[in-house]
Every structure is written in structure tokens, then in C-alpha cells.
Scaffold this motif. Structure first.
Motif, PDB file in Angstrom:
ATOM      1  N   ILE A  56       0.842  -1.203   0.000  1.00 49.13           N
ATOM      2  CA  ILE A  56       0.000   0.000   0.000  1.00 49.13           C
ATOM      3  C   ILE A  56       0.873   1.248   0.000  1.00 49.13           C
ATOM      4  O   ILE A  56       0.596   2.221  -0.698  1.00 49.13           O
ATOM      5  CB  ILE A  56      -0.954  -0.016   1.215  1.00 49.13           C
ATOM      6  CG1 ILE A  56      -2.030  -1.085   1.025  1.00 49.13           C
ATOM      7  CG2 ILE A  56      -1.593   1.345   1.441  1.00 49.13           C
ATOM      8  CD1 ILE A  56      -2.891  -1.321   2.238  1.00 49.13           C
ATOM      9  N   THR A  57       1.936   1.205   0.757  1.00 50.32           N
ATOM     10  CA  THR A  57       2.824   2.361   0.876  1.00 50.32           C
ATOM     11  C   THR A  57       3.505   2.694  -0.446  1.00 50.32           C
ATOM     12  O   THR A  57       3.782   3.861  -0.714  1.00 50.32           O
ATOM     13  CB  THR A  57       3.878   2.092   1.969  1.00 50.32           C
ATOM     14  OG1 THR A  57       3.212   1.714   3.175  1.00 50.32           O
ATOM     15  CG2 THR A  57       4.710   3.311   2.254  1.00 50.32           C
ATOM     16  N   ILE A  58       3.762   1.702  -1.257  1.00 49.62           N
ATOM     17  CA  ILE A  58       4.394   1.951  -2.560  1.00 49.62           C
ATOM     18  C   ILE A  58       3.542   2.895  -3.403  1.00 49.62           C
ATOM     19  O   ILE A  58       4.050   3.813  -4.056  1.00 49.62           O
ATOM     20  CB  ILE A  58       4.625   0.629  -3.312  1.00 49.62           C
ATOM     21  CG1 ILE A  58       5.729  -0.168  -2.640  1.00 49.62           C
ATOM     22  CG2 ILE A  58       4.974   0.880  -4.777  1.00 49.62           C
ATOM     23  CD1 ILE A  58       5.896  -1.559  -3.192  1.00 49.62           C
ATOM     24  N   PHE A  59       2.236   2.704  -3.379  1.00 49.40           N
ATOM     25  CA  PHE A  59       1.355   3.482  -4.239  1.00 49.40           C
ATOM     26  C   PHE A  59       0.922   4.810  -3.635  1.00 49.40           C
ATOM     27  O   PHE A  59       0.104   5.518  -4.216  1.00 49.40           O
ATOM     28  CB  PHE A  59       0.146   2.638  -4.636  1.00 49.40           C
ATOM     29  CG  PHE A  59       0.547   1.459  -5.477  1.00 49.40           C
ATOM     30  CD1 PHE A  59       0.961   1.645  -6.775  1.00 49.40           C
ATOM     31  CD2 PHE A  59       0.555   0.182  -4.938  1.00 49.40           C
ATOM     32  CE1 PHE A  59       1.357   0.573  -7.556  1.00 49.40           C
ATOM     33  CE2 PHE A  59       0.952  -0.897  -5.711  1.00 49.40           C
ATOM     34  CZ  PHE A  59       1.358  -0.709  -7.014  1.00 49.40           C
ATOM     35  N   ARG A  64       4.046  11.884   0.422  1.00 52.35           N
ATOM     36  CA  ARG A  64       5.275  11.388   1.052  1.00 52.35           C
ATOM     37  C   ARG A  64       5.196  11.370   2.564  1.00 52.35           C
ATOM     38  O   ARG A  64       5.774  10.507   3.211  1.00 52.35           O
ATOM     39  CB  ARG A  64       6.466  12.218   0.572  1.00 52.35           C
ATOM     40  CG  ARG A  64       6.875  11.921  -0.852  1.00 52.35           C
ATOM     41  CD  ARG A  64       7.953  12.852  -1.318  1.00 52.35           C
ATOM     42  NE  ARG A  64       7.542  14.250  -1.291  1.00 52.35           N
ATOM     43  CZ  ARG A  64       6.815  14.847  -2.228  1.00 52.35           C
ATOM     44  NH1 ARG A  64       6.419  14.159  -3.265  1.00 52.35           N
ATOM     45  NH2 ARG A  64       6.489  16.117  -2.137  1.00 52.35           N
ATOM     46  N   LYS A  65       4.466  12.308   3.149  1.00 47.67           N
ATOM     47  CA  LYS A  65       4.361  12.338   4.619  1.00 47.67           C
ATOM     48  C   LYS A  65       3.608  11.108   5.125  1.00 47.67           C
ATOM     49  O   LYS A  65       4.018  10.488   6.110  1.00 47.67           O
ATOM     50  CB  LYS A  65       3.679  13.615   5.069  1.00 47.67           C
ATOM     51  CG  LYS A  65       4.533  14.841   4.862  1.00 47.67           C
ATOM     52  CD  LYS A  65       3.832  16.086   5.328  1.00 47.67           C
ATOM     53  CE  LYS A  65       4.696  17.295   5.011  1.00 47.67           C
ATOM     54  NZ  LYS A  65       4.043  18.538   5.400  1.00 47.67           N
ATOM     55  N   LEU A 117      15.958   2.373   5.355  1.00 46.02           N
ATOM     56  CA  LEU A 117      16.536   2.913   4.121  1.00 46.02           C
ATOM     57  C   LEU A 117      15.464   3.583   3.251  1.00 46.02           C
ATOM     58  O   LEU A 117      15.712   4.632   2.639  1.00 46.02           O
ATOM     59  CB  LEU A 117      17.241   1.811   3.339  1.00 46.02           C
ATOM     60  CG  LEU A 117      18.541   1.292   3.945  1.00 46.02           C
ATOM     61  CD1 LEU A 117      19.038   0.080   3.159  1.00 46.02           C
ATOM     62  CD2 LEU A 117      19.584   2.371   4.001  1.00 46.02           C
ATOM     63  N   ALA A 118      14.284   2.990   3.201  1.00 48.70           N
ATOM     64  CA  ALA A 118      13.181   3.593   2.441  1.00 48.70           C
ATOM     65  C   ALA A 118      12.763   4.922   3.057  1.00 48.70           C
ATOM     66  O   ALA A 118      12.518   5.900   2.338  1.00 48.70           O
ATOM     67  CB  ALA A 118      11.997   2.638   2.380  1.00 48.70           C
ATOM     68  N   ASN A 119      12.691   4.973   4.384  1.00 48.42           N
ATOM     69  CA  ASN A 119      12.335   6.231   5.039  1.00 48.42           C
ATOM     70  C   ASN A 119      13.386   7.304   4.800  1.00 48.42           C
ATOM     71  O   ASN A 119      13.055   8.478   4.644  1.00 48.42           O
ATOM     72  CB  ASN A 119      12.143   6.021   6.540  1.00 48.42           C
ATOM     73  CG  ASN A 119      10.712   5.706   6.895  1.00 48.42           C
ATOM     74  OD1 ASN A 119       9.832   5.756   6.045  1.00 48.42           O
ATOM     75  ND2 ASN A 119      10.473   5.392   8.143  1.00 48.42           N
ATOM     76  N   ASP A 125      13.638  12.878  -0.606  1.00 48.11           N
ATOM     77  CA  ASP A 125      12.726  13.409  -1.618  1.00 48.11           C
ATOM     78  C   ASP A 125      11.921  14.587  -1.073  1.00 48.11           C
ATOM     79  O   ASP A 125      11.720  15.585  -1.763  1.00 48.11           O
ATOM     80  CB  ASP A 125      11.767  12.332  -2.102  1.00 48.11           C
ATOM     81  CG  ASP A 125      12.395  11.382  -3.090  1.00 48.11           C
ATOM     82  OD1 ASP A 125      13.538  11.640  -3.520  1.00 48.11           O
ATOM     83  OD2 ASP A 125      11.732  10.382  -3.439  1.00 48.11           O
ATOM     84  N   GLU A 126      11.457  14.466   0.149  1.00 47.17           N
ATOM     85  CA  GLU A 126      10.675  15.535   0.768  1.00 47.17           C
ATOM     86  C   GLU A 126      11.519  16.793   0.942  1.00 47.17           C
ATOM     87  O   GLU A 126      11.055  17.908   0.674  1.00 47.17           O
ATOM     88  CB  GLU A 126      10.127  15.062   2.124  1.00 47.17           C
ATOM     89  CG  GLU A 126       9.192  16.038   2.779  1.00 47.17           C
ATOM     90  CD  GLU A 126       7.885  16.243   2.037  1.00 47.17           C
ATOM     91  OE1 GLU A 126       7.306  17.325   2.178  1.00 47.17           O
ATOM     92  OE2 GLU A 126       7.447  15.333   1.317  1.00 47.17           O
ATOM     93  N   ASP A 127      12.757  16.637   1.358  1.00 46.24           N
ATOM     94  CA  ASP A 127      13.654  17.785   1.493  1.00 46.24           C
ATOM     95  C   ASP A 127      13.936  18.433   0.141  1.00 46.24           C
ATOM     96  O   ASP A 127      14.029  19.654   0.042  1.00 46.24           O
ATOM     97  CB  ASP A 127      14.968  17.367   2.161  1.00 46.24           C
ATOM     98  CG  ASP A 127      14.792  16.992   3.621  1.00 46.24           C
ATOM     99  OD1 ASP A 127      13.742  17.360   4.209  1.00 46.24           O
ATOM    100  OD2 ASP A 127      15.692  16.327   4.170  1.00 46.24           O
ATOM    101  N   LEU A 128      14.075  17.626  -0.901  1.00 46.02           N
ATOM    102  CA  LEU A 128      14.306  18.153  -2.239  1.00 46.02           C
ATOM    103  C   LEU A 128      13.116  18.976  -2.719  1.00 46.02           C
ATOM    104  O   LEU A 128      13.273  20.063  -3.285  1.00 46.02           O
ATOM    105  CB  LEU A 128      14.588  17.007  -3.211  1.00 46.02           C
ATOM    106  CG  LEU A 128      14.873  17.392  -4.652  1.00 46.02           C
ATOM    107  CD1 LEU A 128      16.186  18.139  -4.747  1.00 46.02           C
ATOM    108  CD2 LEU A 128      14.901  16.153  -5.518  1.00 46.02           C
TER     109      LEU A 128
END
Length: 136
Positions: A56-59, A64-65, A117-119, A125-128
Motif C-alpha cells: 500500500i505504501t508503494i502506491f 510522502r508524509k 533505508l526507504a524512510n 525526496d521531501e527535502d528536495l
């Protein structure tokens, strides 16, 4: 956006929690019978919940949060599973019931590392995105 590195990490977590638990035994009883996660309803439920949550998290790549929070919840599920394994291994003394521990016991540890690692990648990505929004 599904081609990000955290998607690979989450797919690996789903494969480990959903598939490898049927391949690798958790422990062997003193009569020689191997016990898999499918034999214990609690283990199976936690592993399957983790696999479904990872899929579920993949989709949820647009949010992102929420993806970050669900990964933390998934880490918590694996820590609970690991705690149950450790309690079960330490509570039973010697050769009373469990004769040999299997490789399936370390599957939650591998999943936790992949989720961290995923987090980390989601946070990057969120910082970018935040840094690009500042430039506008």
C-alpha cells in the motif's frame, strides 16, 4: 514516480514479509518438525499485515508524509514481531521445545533495515521538494 529507490526497498520488504516466511523456517522442534510462520496465526498475521502495508505504501508516492508515517508503523510491526520471537526464544529454556532456531528469525531485522533505508530516501525526496518550493 514509482521508479524511486524506496519503491525497490518496499518491494523487497513485501517479498520478505509475504514470501520468504513460507520458505525459511522459524525454528525446529525437538521432534525434528520445522515450524514456519504459516503454522502460527500470530506470526502469519503480522507478516501478512506488514507485506500488505508495504505494498500500500508503494502506491502512496504522491503523499510522502503519509508514506513516511506508514513506514514507521511497519517498522513498529516488525519490532513487535521481533520482540515476540525473542520472548519466545528466551522464555523456553534449553531443549524443552525448540531444538534449533531457523533463519526465519532474522527476517524482521532485514525488513527493518530496508524500511529505514526507504524512510531515508523518502525524507531526501521531501527535502528536495521543499528546497525547490523555496526557490519559487
Amino acid at each position: 514516480m514509482i521508479q524511486r529507490i524506496q519503491t525497490i526497498y518496499l518491494l523487497l520488504v513485501a517479498a520478505i514479509a509475504g514470501g520468504l516466511t513460507f520458505v525459511f523456517g522459524l525454528y525446529t522442534l525437538e521432534n525434528g518438525a520445522a515450524v514456519f510462520a504459516k503454522d502460527e496465526p500470530l506470526y502469519l498475521g503480522l507478516f501478512m499485515a506488514s507485506a500488505v502495508l508495504a505494498l500500500i505504501t508503494i502506491f502512496l508516492f504522491k503523499n510522502r508524509k503519509l508514506q513516511f508515517v506508514l513506514n514507521r508503523f511497519n517498522i513498529l510491526l516488525h519490532l513487535i514481531l521481533l520482540g515476540i520471537f525473542v520472548y519466545r526464544m528466551l522464555n523456553l529454556s534449553g531443549e524443552s521445545e525448540i531444538s534449533e532456531k531457523g533463519i526465519g528469525i532474522i527476517l524482521p531485522i532485514i525488513s527493518i533495515v530496508l524500511l529505514v533505508l526507504a524512510n531515508r530516501a523518502i525524507k531526501k525526496d521531501e527535502d528536495l521538494v521543499k528546497s525547490v518550493d523555496r526557490l519559487r
